[in-house]
Design a protein around this motif. Structure first.
Motif, short mmCIF file in Angstrom:
data_model
loop_
_atom_site.label_atom_id
_atom_site.label_comp_id
_atom_site.label_asym_id
_atom_site.label_seq_id
_atom_site.Cartn_x
_atom_site.Cartn_y
_atom_site.Cartn_z
N GLN A 20 10.89 -9.11 2.71
CA GLN A 20 10.29 -8.73 3.99
C GLN A 20 11.38 -8.46 5.03
N GLU A 75 3.94 -1.22 14.45
CA GLU A 75 3.52 -2.30 13.55
C GLU A 75 4.70 -2.70 12.67
N VAL A 84 5.14 -2.12 6.07
CA VAL A 84 4.31 -2.67 5.01
C VAL A 84 5.04 -2.50 3.69
#
Length: 153
Positions: free
Chosen positions: A43, A146, A149
């Motif tokens: 991540q 955002e 992903v």
């Protein structure tokens, strides 16, 4: 991993501290620990890739946020915690802090609550080392974007 889409990162981390302490006190298997660390590392790499490659960089946001974070960290100087890295690019900022122990890590998280720059949407990865020291990776993002992903495997 702790993900906080709209509330200050430090304030929400405080709510998680009892959970973190209980997780640290129970003995997780080496395999589980390794898997969690790998997921957090992946991540972090995704966010760092977004920092390097993002189009439409918001230079005003980067400059203002970096300045706020720098000033906040300067007021929180502590012999038990060291700011190793502060990097802002595109629409994300990364702070890497090392701590003399878990108590110093928790104290720093409490002291960042409400400080300029730390009210952004953010996430933190709290890593504890076998020697008792700790590392905190804090990622903050511009509310206009955002998180990247990671593609499903």
């Amino acid at each position: 991993m702790h993900r906080f889409p709209s509330r200050p990162v430090a304030a929400l981390l405080l709510a998680c501290l009892p959970l973190l302490a209980s997780a640290a006190s129970r003995s997780a298997s080496s395999e589980e620990t390794t898997l969690l660390r790998q997921q957090r590392q992946t991540q972090r790499q995704d966010i760092e890739q977004a920092m390097r490659n993002a189009g439409g960089r918001d230079s005003d946001w980067v400059a203002a946020t970096r300045q706020q974070l720098s000033q906040s960290m300067a007021t929180l100087r502590d012999d038990r915690t060291r700011l190793v890295e502060l990097d802002c690019a595109a629409n994300y900022c990364r702070l890497v802090l090392t701590h003399s122990g878990i108590a110093a890590q928790q104290d720093m998280l409490e002291r960042t609550a409400g400080k300029p720059g730390f009210s952004l949407p953010g996430m933190a990865h709290l890593e504890n080392n076998e020697d008792g020291t700790a590392v905190t990776y804090v990622y903050l993002r511009n509310p206009a974007v955002e998180w990247p992903v990671h593609p499903a495997s």
